[in-house]
Design a protein around this motif. Structure first.
Motif, PDB file in Angstrom:
ATOM      1  N   TRP A  40     -14.366   9.889  76.575  1.00 39.28           N
ATOM      2  CA  TRP A  40     -13.344  10.591  75.785  1.00 39.28           C
ATOM      3  C   TRP A  40     -13.231   9.982  74.381  1.00 39.28           C
ATOM      4  O   TRP A  40     -13.267  10.699  73.371  1.00 39.28           O
TER       5      TRP A  40
ATOM      6  N   SER B  14     -11.357  19.825  68.501  1.00 35.30           N
ATOM      7  CA  SER B  14     -12.559  19.737  69.338  1.00 35.30           C
ATOM      8  C   SER B  14     -12.265  20.105  70.796  1.00 35.30           C
ATOM      9  O   SER B  14     -11.481  19.430  71.476  1.00 35.30           O
ATOM     10  N   VAL B  15     -12.914  21.145  71.266  1.00 31.78           N
ATOM     11  CA  VAL B  15     -12.775  21.556  72.668  1.00 31.78           C
ATOM     12  C   VAL B  15     -13.361  20.482  73.585  1.00 31.78           C
ATOM     13  O   VAL B  15     -12.824  20.199  74.662  1.00 31.78           O
ATOM     14  N   ARG B  16     -14.439  19.872  73.162  1.00 32.15           N
ATOM     15  CA  ARG B  16     -15.089  18.839  73.977  1.00 32.15           C
ATOM     16  C   ARG B  16     -14.184  17.623  74.132  1.00 32.15           C
ATOM     17  O   ARG B  16     -14.097  17.041  75.218  1.00 32.15           O
TER      18      ARG B  16
ATOM     19  N   ARG C 181     -10.915  17.597  74.057  1.00 32.35           N
ATOM     20  CA  ARG C 181      -9.825  17.947  74.977  1.00 32.35           C
ATOM     21  C   ARG C 181     -10.316  17.990  76.419  1.00 32.35           C
ATOM     22  O   ARG C 181      -9.618  17.566  77.346  1.00 32.35           O
ATOM     23  N   SER C 182     -11.535  18.488  76.610  1.00 31.99           N
ATOM     24  CA  SER C 182     -12.086  18.562  77.962  1.00 31.99           C
ATOM     25  C   SER C 182     -12.295  17.170  78.553  1.00 31.99           C
ATOM     26  O   SER C 182     -11.957  16.913  79.719  1.00 31.99           O
ATOM     27  N   LEU C 183     -12.845  16.263  77.745  1.00 36.11           N
ATOM     28  CA  LEU C 183     -13.076  14.899  78.228  1.00 36.11           C
ATOM     29  C   LEU C 183     -11.762  14.144  78.417  1.00 36.11           C
ATOM     30  O   LEU C 183     -11.659  13.278  79.290  1.00 36.11           O
ATOM     31  N   GLU C 184     -10.758  14.479  77.613  1.00 41.24           N
ATOM     32  CA  GLU C 184      -9.438  13.872  77.811  1.00 41.24           C
ATOM     33  C   GLU C 184      -8.866  14.306  79.162  1.00 41.24           C
ATOM     34  O   GLU C 184      -8.338  13.479  79.924  1.00 41.24           O
ATOM     35  N   ASP C 185      -8.981  15.600  79.460  1.00 43.18           N
ATOM     36  CA  ASP C 185      -8.506  16.100  80.752  1.00 43.18           C
ATOM     37  C   ASP C 185      -9.255  15.441  81.907  1.00 43.18           C
ATOM     38  O   ASP C 185      -8.661  15.066  82.927  1.00 43.18           O
ATOM     39  N   GLN C 186     -10.558  15.291  81.724  1.00 41.88           N
ATOM     40  CA  GLN C 186     -11.373  14.680  82.774  1.00 41.88           C
ATOM     41  C   GLN C 186     -10.972  13.221  82.998  1.00 41.88           C
ATOM     42  O   GLN C 186     -10.901  12.750  84.143  1.00 41.88           O
TER      43      GLN C 186
ATOM     44  N   GLN D 215      -7.588  13.110  84.845  1.00 51.05           N
ATOM     45  CA  GLN D 215      -7.753  13.525  86.237  1.00 51.05           C
ATOM     46  C   GLN D 215      -8.410  12.408  87.053  1.00 51.05           C
ATOM     47  O   GLN D 215      -7.981  12.097  88.171  1.00 51.05           O
TER      48      GLN D 215
END
Length: 362
Positions: free
Chosen positions: A58, A150-152, A154-159, A162
C-alpha cells in the motif's frame, strides 16, 4: 530548494498481549502440572508476513503515484525525466519482488531497496527542479492529489486493512482459545482457577472494541484496545503464575510426604528386626506410629486444599523424625548388635537426619 520528502516504509509494531504459552502436552489433563507451565509474554498481534507485505504494498503504491506526479510536473516545465523514469522502473521491479517476499528477511530486503530507490528519486527530482528554477511549492499538492485519486492505492489500502483485521482477530481468538484450554486442564486437575478465569473473561470482552476499531480503521482506537488488552492480560499472567506457585508448593509438600513415608517404612522394618531379637523398641515404635499418622494427616489436609495446615503438620512430623533419629542412636549405643543390623540402623538414622534437614525449607 526543493523540499526533501521521502516515503516512510514501515510496519507498526503491535502491542504485546501477555498470555500463557500452552505446552504441547497441556491437553492431557491427567499429566498437567502448573509448576511446569511456561508463562511469558508473547505477541498476539504479531507482525505477520502477510500483514507487513500488504502494508508495504500500500505504501509503495502511494510512493509510485507520487513519483508519477513528479515526473509529469517536471515534464510539464520541459525538464528531462529520463533518469527519473529509469528510477521509477527500478521501483516497480522492487514492487514485483514484494509479491514473492514471503519471509520477514525477504521483506527487509525489499524495504531497503525501496528506501534506496526513493532516496535516488528524491535527489534527482530536486536537482531537476533546481535546474529548471521550478516552483517546488506546486509539487506537494500535485503528489497528494495523485495519491488520493489513485484507484490502485485505494484498493491496496482496502486489502491491507482487510488482511490486518482478519489476522489480528484470528490471532486474538487463537490465544484466547489456548488460554481457555489451559484453564480447563488446570480445573480438571483440581486447581483453583477463578481469578485467572475472571481475567480471561475480561480480556475476551475486549474483542468487540478491537474489532470495531479495526473495521473503522481507527488507529487511535486500535492502540487503545491493544493497551487495554495488554494491561488486562498482565493480570491474567499473574493469576496463572500464582497457580504455578501454589502448584510448586503443593508439589514440594507432597514430595516431603513421600520421602517421609519412605523413611518411616524403613524404620518400621528395622523395628520388626529389633523386636525379633528381643530388644525393647517401644520408643522407636511409638515414633514411627506417630510419624505415620502425621504424614497421613498432612496428605489429607493437602487433598482438602489446606496447604498451610499440611505444612504445620509436617513441621510436627519433623520433630518426630528427630526424636526417632535420637532413639536409634540410643539403641546403637546401648545394644550389642550384629554388624549388618547396626549398619542398617545407622543408615536409617542418617536418612532421618537428612529428612529433618530438608524440611527446614518448608
Amino acid at each position: 530548494m526543493f523540499p526533501k520528502k521521502s516515503v516512510i516504509l514501515f510496519v507498526a509494531g503491535w502491542m504485546l498481549l501477555a498470555l500463557v504459552a500452552l505446552p504441547a502436552h497441556a491437553s492431557a489433563a491427567s499429566s498437567l502440572d502448573p509448576s511446569t507451565v511456561a508463562i511469558d509474554t508473547f505477541p498476539v498481534f504479531e507482525n505477520q508476513v502477510s500483514v507487513r507485505q500488504a502494508h508495504i504494498a500500500w505504501l509503495a503504491a502511494k510512493e509510485e503515484a507520487g513519483m508519477q506526479a513528479t515526473i509529469a510536473y517536471i515534464a510539464s516545465v520541459n525538464g528531462s525525466t529520463t533518469t527519473l523514469a529509469i528510477i521509477l522502473g527500478n521501483f516497480r521491479q522492487s514492487q514485483a519482488a514484494l509479491g514473492t517476499a514471503d519471509t520477514h528477511a525477504a521483506l527487509d530486503t525489499v524495504q531497503q531497496d525501496f528506501r534506496r530507490i526513493t532516496l535516488a528519486f528524491r535527489e534527482e527530482s530536486a536537482a531537476r527542479i533546481k535546474t529548471l528554477h521550478g516552483n517546488p511549492a506546486v509539487l506537494p499538492p500535485s503528489v497528494q492529489s495523485a495519491v488520493t485519486a489513485s484507484v490502485r492505492v485505494r484498493s491496496l489500502e482496502d486489502q491491507y486493512w482487510q488482511t490486518r483485521t482478519t489476522s489480528e482477530l484470528a490471532a486474538f481468538d487463537l490465544r484466547a482459545e489456548q488460554a481457555q484450554t489451559l484453564l480447563a486442564a488446570l480445573r480438571s486437575n483440581d486447581y483453583e482457577i477463578t481469578a485467572a478465569q475472571e481475567k480471561l473473561t475480561e480480556i475476551s470482552t475486549m474483542r468487540n472494541a478491537l474489532a470495531t476499531a479495526l473495521n473503522s480503521r481507527d488507529d487511535t482506537g486500535i492502540e487503545q484496545a491493544h493497551k487495554k488488552i495488554h494491561n488486562a492480560s498482565l493480570g491474567f499472567v499473574q493469576a496463572v503464575r500464582l497457580i504455578r506457585l501454589d502448584a510448586s508448593q503443593d508439589t514440594n509438600l507432597r514430595q516431603t510426604i513421600e520421602q517421609g513415608s519412605a523413611v518411616m517404612t524403613r524404620a518400621g522394618r528395622i523395628n520388626t528386626e529389633l523386636k525379633s531379637r528381643g530388644l525393647g523398641i517401644s520408643a522407636p515404635a511409638q515414633f514411627v506410629s506417630t510419624g505415620t499418622a502425621q504424614l497421613a494427616a498432612a496428605a489429607a489436609q493437602l487433598d482438602n486444599g489446606k496447604p498451610e495446615d499440611a505444612r504445620a503438620t509436617l513441621l510436627q512430623f519433623r520433630s518426630t523424625v528427630q526424636s526417632l533419629r535420637d532413639a536409634y542412636r540410643s539403641v546403637l549405643v546401648k545394644e550389642d548388635l550384629p554388624r549388618t543390623t547396626a549398619q542398617e540402623i545407622l543408615s536409617v538414622a542418617q536418612s532421618l537426619d537428612i529428612t529433618a534437614a530438608r524440611m527446614l525449607a518448608l
